[in-house]
Write a protein that holds these residues in place. Structure first.
Motif: not given
Length: 195
Positions: A132-133, A136-142, A172-184
């Motif tokens: 979708v967007d 933030g993917a690179g930061d989430a990857f790191v 999802v849209s946004g740079d941090w909104e889709g970041l998962p919790r460990r349980s997810e």
């Protein structure tokens, strides 16, 4: 900067954006890296080159210095070419190791990622999702990779966790909104990605 925040950490993560902001931020990054190294704290560097902030020549000089002081380096191929000659990704990652880090990770976007250490190499495909967007993917990857490192996951496990976090971010849209919790984390793969 409170030196104790750096010296008590398990990992100090810095990016190429901060030193691009001027002399003060550049000095702060260098000081934090020096403090971390003196305390035995792992130093992680994402080259994160932004052409609007500084020239390739300015970035190359400072980022090369930081690579020599880092334990783990993250870069896309174009960013890595600021510091090492252009080549296929695994070769660029190995060449980054020659500058001092113990791990180098090349982020390849839709083509996945490759990570190398002095004794191992791992390749990771993307985790398929409807993108979708990409912000933030690179930061989430790191973040995923470093979380795996802190969990003592093996190299392939760190890369899988990184790719999974990146996939959550682009879904999802946004740079941090889709970041998962460990349980997810296992929702995308149906398996425990933390091992």
């Amino acid at each position: 900067m409170d030196p104790e925040l750096v010296t008590r950490a398990r990992v100090l993560h810095v990016t190429g954006i901060t030193p691009a902001l001027g002399d003060g931020p550049r000095a702060a990054v260098r000081r934090a890296v020096d403090l971390a190294r003196a305390a035995g704290v792992t130093v992680s560097l994402d080259l994160n080159y932004r052409a609007r902030l500084w020239t390739r020549e300015e970035a190359a000089a400072e980022l090369t210095h930081l690579v020599t002081r880092a334990d783990i380096v993250f870069a896309g191929p174009d960013e890595a070419s600021l510091v090492v000659p252009e080549a296929e990704p695994a070769t660029m990652a190995r060449t980054l190791l020659d500058l001092g880090p113990r791990e180098a990770v090349l982020k390849l976007g839709a083509r996945g990622a490759v990570a190398v250490t002095r004794s191992a190499r791992a390749v990771q495909d993307i985790v398929p999702v409807t993108a979708v967007d990409p912000i933030g993917a690179g930061d989430a990857f790191v973040a995923g990779y470093l979380a795996g490192l802190l969990d003592d996951a093996p190299l392939p496990g760190r890369l899988l966790l990184a790719a999974t976090c990146g996939a959550f971010a682009v879904a999802v849209s946004g740079d941090w909104e889709g970041l998962p919790r460990r349980s997810e984390l296992d929702l995308l793969l149906g398996a425990d990605v933390t091992r």
